[in-house]
Design a protein around this motif. Sequence first.
Motif, PDB file in Angstrom:
ATOM      1  N   LEU A 119      23.949  34.146  15.799  1.00  0.00           N
ATOM      2  CA  LEU A 119      22.743  34.531  16.527  1.00  0.00           C
ATOM      3  C   LEU A 119      22.585  33.646  17.756  1.00  0.00           C
ATOM      4  O   LEU A 119      22.530  32.412  17.648  1.00  0.00           O
ATOM      5  N   LYS A 120      22.548  34.285  18.914  1.00  0.00           N
ATOM      6  CA  LYS A 120      22.180  33.586  20.145  1.00  0.00           C
ATOM      7  C   LYS A 120      20.740  33.978  20.470  1.00  0.00           C
ATOM      8  O   LYS A 120      20.483  35.090  20.952  1.00  0.00           O
ATOM      9  N   PRO A 121      19.798  33.082  20.213  1.00  0.00           N
ATOM     10  CA  PRO A 121      18.403  33.432  20.491  1.00  0.00           C
ATOM     11  C   PRO A 121      18.161  33.658  21.987  1.00  0.00           C
ATOM     12  O   PRO A 121      18.881  33.108  22.828  1.00  0.00           O
ATOM     13  N   ALA A 122      17.149  34.479  22.285  1.00  0.00           N
ATOM     14  CA  ALA A 122      16.741  34.646  23.675  1.00  0.00           C
ATOM     15  C   ALA A 122      16.344  33.295  24.262  1.00  0.00           C
ATOM     16  O   ALA A 122      15.796  32.436  23.557  1.00  0.00           O
ATOM     17  N   HIS A 123      16.680  33.078  25.508  1.00  0.00           N
ATOM     18  CA  HIS A 123      16.282  31.902  26.283  1.00  0.00           C
ATOM     19  C   HIS A 123      17.046  30.622  25.938  1.00  0.00           C
ATOM     20  O   HIS A 123      17.017  29.679  26.719  1.00  0.00           O
ATOM     21  N   CYS A 124      17.719  30.580  24.765  1.00  0.00           N
ATOM     22  CA  CYS A 124      18.335  29.295  24.415  1.00  0.00           C
ATOM     23  C   CYS A 124      19.627  29.443  23.624  1.00  0.00           C
ATOM     24  O   CYS A 124      20.082  28.485  23.004  1.00  0.00           O
ATOM     25  N   GLY A 125      20.219  30.628  23.614  1.00  0.00           N
ATOM     26  CA  GLY A 125      21.473  30.794  22.879  1.00  0.00           C
ATOM     27  C   GLY A 125      22.597  30.031  23.559  1.00  0.00           C
ATOM     28  O   GLY A 125      22.878  30.224  24.738  1.00  0.00           O
ATOM     29  N   ALA A 126      23.228  29.139  22.847  1.00  0.00           N
ATOM     30  CA  ALA A 126      24.178  28.199  23.454  1.00  0.00           C
ATOM     31  C   ALA A 126      25.481  28.857  23.895  1.00  0.00           C
ATOM     32  O   ALA A 126      25.872  29.918  23.406  1.00  0.00           O
ATOM     33  N   GLU A 127      26.148  28.191  24.818  1.00  0.00           N
ATOM     34  CA  GLU A 127      27.501  28.560  25.224  1.00  0.00           C
ATOM     35  C   GLU A 127      28.465  28.332  24.077  1.00  0.00           C
ATOM     36  O   GLU A 127      28.340  27.368  23.318  1.00  0.00           O
ATOM     37  N   MET A 128      29.431  29.228  23.930  1.00  0.00           N
ATOM     38  CA  MET A 128      30.585  28.976  23.072  1.00  0.00           C
ATOM     39  C   MET A 128      31.748  28.710  24.009  1.00  0.00           C
ATOM     40  O   MET A 128      32.204  29.606  24.719  1.00  0.00           O
ATOM     41  N   PRO A 129      32.233  27.466  24.086  1.00  0.00           N
ATOM     42  CA  PRO A 129      33.228  27.121  25.111  1.00  0.00           C
ATOM     43  C   PRO A 129      34.578  27.767  24.837  1.00  0.00           C
ATOM     44  O   PRO A 129      34.834  28.272  23.744  1.00  0.00           O
ATOM     45  N   TRP A 130      35.445  27.745  25.836  1.00  0.00           N
ATOM     46  CA  TRP A 130      36.803  28.272  25.673  1.00  0.00           C
ATOM     47  C   TRP A 130      37.497  27.530  24.542  1.00  0.00           C
ATOM     48  O   TRP A 130      37.535  26.293  24.524  1.00  0.00           O
ATOM     49  N   HIS A 131      38.044  28.284  23.605  1.00  0.00           N
ATOM     50  CA  HIS A 131      38.726  27.671  22.464  1.00  0.00           C
ATOM     51  C   HIS A 131      39.609  28.701  21.785  1.00  0.00           C
ATOM     52  O   HIS A 131      39.516  29.906  22.051  1.00  0.00           O
TER      53      HIS A 131
END
Length: 237
Positions: A119-131
């Motif tokens: 879950l990426k919440p609205a306004h604050c869902g974090a980046e998932m970096p390249w991996h």
Amino acid sequence: MQDRVSFDIQDERVNIFWQQGFLSLDRITTDDEIEWLRGIYDEIVAQMAGYSPAKIALLAGRQQLPLADGKEILVWIPSPELVFPQLLDTRFYRNAIEIAAHLLDVEPTKIVGRIRVYLKPAHCGAEMPWHQDAAYPGSVDLLKIWMPLDPATPENGCLHFIPGSHLRGIEPHRPYEGSGLIAEGVDTSQAVVCPLPPGGATVHHCHTLHYSRPNHTDSQRRALVISCRVIESESIE
């Protein structure tokens, strides 16, 4: 349960998967099941994360989210099927297992699929970096099938892939944000963005470099993921 939605994994698409390391599929389940899965998903998050997705979105919008000290977050819940076994009796799950079996050229009974909630919440869902998924110690999964329950867009966190990156082996990674990993020196010039409607899906190889942006939109981005591996015998741990 209605008859499952048909999906097209012809030999040409299998070849494309092995050439580029990922596929994008328009639909792997029905609208009715998507609506049902949203209800189950919200219940999973409420029970296992402590807040409903709506409450998380409200607190995030007010910058009062207590999770992760109020920082940008990605809510991640492993193996919800252990608490909600009805997830294993869905078109989504059955179709995903058949897709994985076809791509890996084994019988569906040889595939073990474990579900994860993201879950990426609205306004604050974090980046998932390249991996690469295989860079994580102890990883045994061969591919992942990622299905959004909301429209997944470049702005709210759909997946990006680098075609052919699965052919180069595991790239060097370093720790990221405490528990994650980020690949070093990634050339993103050839990256492909894969927006999806609810019920669409991406399938990616465990060595494929992938990424998703933070969610700074007004809408949450809910997704279910099935991590697949092959067993060599009928016994399952």
